[in-house]
Structure formats: structure tokens, C-alpha cells
Design an enzyme around this catalytic site. Structure first.
Site, short mmCIF file in Angstrom:
data_model
loop_
_atom_site.label_atom_id
_atom_site.label_comp_id
_atom_site.label_asym_id
_atom_site.label_seq_id
_atom_site.Cartn_x
_atom_site.Cartn_y
_atom_site.Cartn_z
N ARG A 198 10.70 27.99 16.64
CA ARG A 198 12.07 27.63 16.27
C ARG A 198 12.05 26.52 15.32
NH1 ARG A 198 11.93 28.19 21.81
NH2 ARG A 198 13.46 29.51 22.59
N LYS A 212 12.18 24.97 24.09
CA LYS A 212 13.26 24.94 24.54
C LYS A 212 13.38 24.52 26.18
CE LYS A 212 17.72 27.17 24.13
NZ LYS A 212 18.44 28.48 23.63
N HIS A 262 15.46 31.05 11.27
CA HIS A 262 15.49 31.90 12.34
C HIS A 262 15.04 33.30 11.97
CE1 HIS A 262 15.86 30.89 16.44
NE2 HIS A 262 16.73 31.91 16.77
N ARG A 264 11.75 33.94 12.70
CA ARG A 264 11.41 34.32 14.05
C ARG A 264 11.75 35.58 14.67
NH1 ARG A 264 10.58 31.17 18.98
NH2 ARG A 264 12.17 31.54 20.61
N HIS A 280 10.56 32.61 25.95
CA HIS A 280 11.84 33.18 26.55
C HIS A 280 11.66 33.10 28.12
CE1 HIS A 280 13.02 35.02 22.48
NE2 HIS A 280 13.17 33.87 22.48
N TYR A 303 15.93 40.00 19.82
CA TYR A 303 15.09 39.40 18.43
C TYR A 303 14.38 40.85 17.92
CZ TYR A 303 15.58 34.44 19.18
OH TYR A 303 16.23 33.08 19.42
#
Length: 364
Positions: A197, A223, A301, A304, A327, A336
Site C-alpha cells: 500500500r 493494515k 494502488h 498493488r 489480507h 485484486y
């Protein structure tokens, strides 16, 4: 976080909150709404989340100010009206459902923080009774990049660094432009090679570069506040080492003595932290040079997404891609993977080939 960066962040957030409309003036108490808003933003899990929260709350309080509404006593019907207003967007362009949902989530988080800390001053979260717009969690609106387009983008960054090298030693401006080109090349390679990110890359300090099990690594907070460590590829390391060596030479020191953010500004002092909007502009400018049709829609992004798609195309197991991207849910990783609808990957082909093989064996 070190004391100095934390103090600077507190000052920055406090200044932002002091300028927000519709809230009562700070009465000096520890639990005033403005001070609680500062603490709420400080608790954001990343700078990216903090910025999004501040933007969404600011839009809501601006709306309250125009409506002459006290946000501390707002009711669900008021928030429902704000939802409609926010969905209408600006300039006649409706806002995406995900944008409206994110705004309501930010405001709901703010109300929850106030309810928990005002000792009855704010008694309810009015967002809790408002229906959120449905958001498709299985697809993404981020503009994608093919692997060939990623290569073209990185080649444009290489060419930019090469073109600016000749003027690097002539003037301070030439030196700054060359350092910026080396920095941008290193950052784009890092985003492409690791699928980070943008906040995970820009928030890093030089002390986050490390070594582990024979690899040079990057440590970061992902995250959800999860501490992670990823190996740096030779492709990224080459660009990163060249950038840091040039930055150290410009500062009259050596790379091992540098401090501050990994990706620094090139203005006075040359040690400020690079801001996310700069990367959007650089990425799109280089993408236009590379002839990428979607250049004006790209974001960091996009790299990514390309990382996830490329990894799956290469046959890397979904769980390994999931771990690399940090994730918690494999369904997020699948969003993604832009190649997941490729008909060539349909299980029917594999099952059909095996069925044909069995039939052939039975006939022999």
C-alpha cells in the site's frame, strides 16, 4: 513512533481540528469534543486512514454548518439526509457507493468515540440507524495495469533518471531533480515488486530497513496495526541503494549515516516525508510518457493490483499472495486478481483434460 514525529503529528491534527466548523469552541477540558476529535484521529491505524477520516468528517461538519445543525445532537434522519447529499456528489457527478459508505463509516467511528468518552455529553451514534449503500466487495474500481504496462512504467522511470543524471552536478536545481528521479524510480519499483500500500511505503523510515535470514528486508506496520517484514528484491534494492547513495553524497555523508524517511522530499533540508499526492502526479506523468491509455486514472494502488494479478498468473498459490499482501480474508485478495475471470483458468479445462485422460486409459 519517536517523540518528535509524534509531537509534529499531534500539532498538525490539532491545527486541522481547530479549523473544523460546527463544533463548539475548545473549553480547555480534556474531554471536549474538539480534543476528543484530535484523539480519534490519532488512533487511526495509518496516516491514510487518518486523512480519509479527516476528509469525511470535514465534509460532514461543513454540511452541518450550512444546515445550521448541531452535529452533537444530530438524529438518524439528519444523517440520512447527509447520505443523500454526499451521494449526489459535486459538479453533477454522483459519488460512488463505496465513497458514501466510507464517509458514513468514518462519521460513525467518530460518534462512537464521542459516545464512549463524553460521559453523557453525546448519547448516541445516529449513523447506526442509517442504512449504508450496498457496495460490491468482490470487484474493484481501481484502474488496472497489465504486466507489460508495469514494465513500460518502470522503464519510463529509468529513462527519467538517466536523462536527469547529466545535469545533476551543474546546479542545485539539477541535483534536486536528479534525486527526485532516483527516489521516484526506487519507490515505483518497491510498489511494483512488493505490492505495498502507498502508506506502507511512504511511512517508512531508514531504520525500517533491516536484514533477516540472508535477505535485506523492509519492516512496516500493515493494515490493522500488524507488524510485518518483507524481503527486498534485487530489482528494488538496486534502485534504492543508488538513490540513498546519491542522497547521502548530496548531504555530504554516507548512506549508513542518513536518517529520516526512506523517501524524502528534495526541497530545503531534503529530509521531509514525501506526500501521497506527489506520487499520484508522478505516476500519471510517467504513465503518459510510457503511452499507457489509462494514465489519468491510475493510482499507486494500481501497482498493488498488478502485483496480485501477476503473482496469480505466475501460479503462486492464493494463500501465499494473501500473506504477501497482508489480507485477513482470501476474498479480499481475489478482488485484486484481475485475471481470475480469464476463461483459460476455468476449472472445466483441467477437469475435462483429466476426464479425457481417464477415458483414454480405460480404452487401452
Amino acid at each position: 513512533m519517536d517523540a518528535a514525529p509524534l509531537a509534529a503529528r499531534v500539532t498538525r491534527i490539532a491545527t486541522l481540528v481547530a479549523g473544523l466548523p460546527a463544533l463548539p469552541p475548545d473549553d480547555g477540558s480534556r474531554y471536549s469534543p474538539r480534543r476528543l476529535t484530535v484523539s480519534w484521529l490519532l488512533e487511526a491505524e495509518s496516516v491514510h486512514t487518518e486523512i480519509a477520516h479527516a476528509r469525511d468528517l470535514g465534509a460532514f461538519l461543513d454540511w452541518c454548518n450550512r444546515e445550521r445543525l448541531d452535529p452533537l445532537t444530530a438524529r438518524p434522519t439528519d444523517l440520512a439526509q447527509f447520505k443523500v447529499w454526499r451521494g449526489a456528489g459535486t459538479g453533477g457527478t454522483p459519488a460512488a457507493a463505496s465513497t458514501v459508505a466510507r464517509a458514513l463509516a468514518s462519521i460513525s467511528s467518530w460518534y462512537t468515540h464521542l459516545v464512549a468518552n463524553t460521559d453523557g455529553g453525546v448519547t448516541r451514534n445516529p449513523v447506526a440507524a442509517v442504512k449504508r449503500p450496498p457496495v460490491n466487495r468482490h470487484t474493484s474500481t481501481t484502474a488496472g495495469l497489465t504486466l507489460d504496462e508495469v514494465d513500460a512504467l518502470l522503464a519510463a522511470a529509468d529513462a527519467q533518471a538517466g536523462a536527469r543524471a547529466a545535469a545533476a552536478g551543474r546546479t542545485p536545481t539539477g541535483q534536486a531533480r536528479y534525486l527526485a528521479a532516483l527516489r521516484d524510480r526506487a519507490l515505483l519499483r518497491l510498489l511494483a515488486d512488493l505490492g505495498l500500500r502507498i502508506s506502507e511505503a511512504l511511512d517508512r523510515d531508514l531504520g525500517d530497513l533491516s536484514n533477516n535470514a540472508g535477505h535485506r528486508t523492509l519492516r512496516f506496520v500493515g493494515k490493522g496495526g500488524v507488524h510485518r517484514e518483507r524481503p527486498l528484491t534485487p530489482h528494488s534494492l538496486q534502485a534504492l541503494d543508488e538513490y540513498l547513495a546519491a542522497r547521502a553524497a548530496a548531504a555530504g555523508t554516507t548512506a549508513d549515516r542518513l536518517s529520516g524517511p526512506i523517501f524524502a522530499t528534495t526541497g530545503a533540508g531534503g529530509d521531509g516525508r514525501l506526500a501521497e499526492p506527489n506520487i499520484f502526479m508522478t505516476l500519471r506523468r510517467l504513465a503518459r510518457i510510457a503511452g499507457i491509455a489509462s494514465a489519468d486514472r491510475l493510482s499507486p494502488h494500481s501497482l498493488r493490483h498488478a502485483f496480485a494479478t501477476g503473482a496469480r498468473e505466475a501460479g503462486i498459490a492464493l494463500e501465499d499472495v494473501q500473506d504477501a499482501m497482508g489480507h485477513a480474508d482470501p476474498r479480499t485478495t481475489r478482488r485484486y486478481d484481475r485475471d481470475r475471470h480469464n476463461l483459460d483458468r476455468d476449472p472445466a479445462f483441467v477437469l475435462g483434460a483429466r476426464r479425457a485422460s481417464r477415458r483414454s486409459g480405460n480404452q487401452r
